[in-house]
Design a protein around this motif. Sequence first.
Motif, mmCIF file in Angstrom:
data_model
loop_
_atom_site.group_PDB
_atom_site.id
_atom_site.type_symbol
_atom_site.label_atom_id
_atom_site.label_comp_id
_atom_site.label_asym_id
_atom_site.label_seq_id
_atom_site.Cartn_x
_atom_site.Cartn_y
_atom_site.Cartn_z
ATOM 1 N N ALA A 1 0.754 -1.205 0.046
ATOM 2 C CA ALA A 1 0.096 0.099 0.060
ATOM 3 C C ALA A 1 0.962 1.236 0.138
ATOM 4 C CB ALA A 1 -0.702 0.295 1.204
ATOM 5 N N ALA A 2 2.044 1.244 0.649
ATOM 6 C CA ALA A 2 2.769 2.467 0.935
ATOM 7 C C ALA A 2 3.267 2.836 -0.595
ATOM 8 C CB ALA A 2 3.946 2.135 1.661
ATOM 9 N N GLY A 3 3.778 1.608 -1.267
ATOM 10 C CA GLY A 3 4.167 1.854 -2.648
ATOM 11 C C GLY A 3 3.206 2.134 -3.778
ATOM 12 N N MET A 4 1.863 1.912 -3.438
ATOM 13 C CA MET A 4 0.772 2.103 -4.249
ATOM 14 C C MET A 4 0.304 3.669 -4.515
ATOM 15 S SD MET A 4 0.751 -0.413 -6.318
ATOM 16 C CE MET A 4 -0.819 -0.207 -7.193
ATOM 17 N N ILE A 5 0.581 4.286 -3.073
ATOM 18 C CA ILE A 5 0.067 5.673 -3.001
ATOM 19 C C ILE A 5 0.790 6.551 -3.905
ATOM 20 C CG2 ILE A 5 0.219 7.695 -1.547
ATOM 21 C CD1 ILE A 5 -0.376 5.604 0.859
ATOM 22 N N PRO A 6 1.834 6.624 -4.306
ATOM 23 C CA PRO A 6 2.470 7.521 -5.351
ATOM 24 C C PRO A 6 2.006 7.228 -6.648
ATOM 25 C CG PRO A 6 4.452 6.768 -3.727
ATOM 26 C CD PRO A 6 3.185 5.992 -3.499
ATOM 27 N N VAL A 7 1.921 5.726 -6.886
ATOM 28 C CA VAL A 7 1.403 5.311 -8.179
ATOM 29 C C VAL A 7 0.075 5.866 -8.481
ATOM 30 C CG1 VAL A 7 0.761 3.363 -9.444
ATOM 31 C CG2 VAL A 7 2.739 3.279 -8.266
ATOM 32 N N ALA A 8 -0.967 5.893 -7.462
ATOM 33 C CA ALA A 8 -2.285 6.283 -7.487
ATOM 34 C C ALA A 8 -2.531 7.750 -7.899
ATOM 35 C CB ALA A 8 -2.973 5.917 -6.324
ATOM 36 N N ILE A 9 -1.403 8.417 -7.242
ATOM 37 C CA ILE A 9 -1.543 9.879 -7.399
ATOM 38 C C ILE A 9 -1.088 10.446 -8.650
ATOM 39 C CG2 ILE A 9 -0.391 12.018 -6.772
ATOM 40 C CD1 ILE A 9 -0.465 11.004 -3.569
ATOM 41 N N LEU A 10 0.224 9.758 -8.976
ATOM 42 C CA LEU A 10 0.495 9.973 -10.246
ATOM 43 C C LEU A 10 -0.481 9.576 -11.417
ATOM 44 C CD1 LEU A 10 2.948 10.931 -12.144
ATOM 45 C CD2 LEU A 10 3.767 8.548 -12.387
ATOM 46 N N GLY A 11 -1.236 8.520 -11.415
ATOM 47 C CA GLY A 11 -2.184 8.042 -12.152
ATOM 48 C C GLY A 11 -3.426 8.975 -12.379
ATOM 49 N N SER A 12 -3.914 9.537 -11.247
ATOM 50 C CA SER A 12 -4.834 10.523 -11.018
ATOM 51 C C SER A 12 -4.359 11.640 -11.687
ATOM 52 C CB SER A 12 -5.130 10.886 -9.472
ATOM 53 O OG SER A 12 -5.583 9.402 -9.067
ATOM 54 N N ALA A 13 -3.282 12.153 -11.403
ATOM 55 C CA ALA A 13 -2.717 13.427 -12.064
ATOM 56 C C ALA A 13 -2.848 13.389 -13.526
ATOM 57 C CB ALA A 13 -1.567 13.872 -11.650
ATOM 58 N N VAL A 14 -2.242 12.267 -13.982
ATOM 59 C CA VAL A 14 -2.153 11.990 -15.524
ATOM 60 C C VAL A 14 -3.605 12.012 -16.231
ATOM 61 C CG1 VAL A 14 -1.627 10.221 -17.268
ATOM 62 C CG2 VAL A 14 -0.259 10.923 -15.688
ATOM 63 N N TYR A 15 -4.662 11.441 -15.677
ATOM 64 C CA TYR A 15 -5.924 11.015 -15.896
ATOM 65 C C TYR A 15 -6.665 12.589 -15.925
ATOM 66 C CZ TYR A 15 -11.113 10.294 -15.740
ATOM 67 O OH TYR A 15 -12.282 10.420 -16.151
ATOM 68 N N LEU A 16 -6.494 13.358 -14.845
ATOM 69 C CA LEU A 16 -7.209 14.516 -14.802
ATOM 70 C C LEU A 16 -6.433 15.548 -16.004
ATOM 71 C CD1 LEU A 16 -7.495 15.077 -10.998
ATOM 72 C CD2 LEU A 16 -9.366 14.852 -12.743
ATOM 73 N N GLY A 17 -5.276 15.317 -16.056
ATOM 74 C CA GLY A 17 -4.593 16.272 -17.365
ATOM 75 C C GLY A 17 -5.093 15.815 -18.567
ATOM 76 N N LEU A 18 -5.135 14.678 -18.785
ATOM 77 C CA LEU A 18 -5.567 14.330 -20.432
ATOM 78 C C LEU A 18 -7.144 14.389 -20.356
ATOM 79 C CD1 LEU A 18 -3.917 10.860 -20.584
ATOM 80 C CD2 LEU A 18 -3.313 12.717 -21.676
ATOM 81 N N ARG A 19 -7.861 14.358 -19.202
ATOM 82 C CA ARG A 19 -9.301 14.753 -19.305
ATOM 83 C C ARG A 19 -9.634 16.258 -19.552
ATOM 84 N NH1 ARG A 19 -14.172 12.704 -20.291
ATOM 85 N NH2 ARG A 19 -15.790 13.581 -19.244
ATOM 86 N N THR A 20 -8.813 17.031 -18.767
ATOM 87 C CA THR A 20 -8.872 18.607 -19.074
ATOM 88 C C THR A 20 -8.371 18.841 -20.550
ATOM 89 O OG1 THR A 20 -8.283 18.762 -16.909
ATOM 90 C CG2 THR A 20 -7.963 20.776 -18.331
#
Length: 141
Positions: free
Chosen positions: A66-85
């Motif tokens: 879980a500790a390793g997945m938090i940065p991945v989830a944040i990065l994935g969310s940022a990329v998704y929101l950027g592409l959506r915008t």
Amino acid sequence: MQYADIARSRTFVKHSTLSSRYAAPALLRVSSRRVSFHAVQRTCARRESTSTRQPSRHAQFYTEFAAGMIPVAILGSAVYLGLRTWQQYLAHERFLEEAQAHVQELEAEVMALRQQAQAVNHETTASDTPSDEKKSRWWSW
């Protein structure tokens, strides 16, 4: 009183189930309320089990991954929101271009109808030439 009678009446906790420091009467007085034998036994067993046992496999899995997945989830969310915008921006620009093209078509149509109306208006005014004859009117002035 024999040991069997004491064990039956549960006035003392056996030394084998709990450590020697917890050997006490079955009903303890803690902060003006009575605690039963089973509550003391469960609490002590819980303390002993957490200190000596390894964490469960699920707890270990979440601790490790879980500790390793938090940065991945944040990065994935940022990329998704950027592409959506970016997609929304491009869709809005395409809509503006289509709307501008539609407005130009409508302006061209309005201009053609105005020219047609002026041509019809010139034809009707050219055919109606005023005559010099006075027409009688019913009013006097």
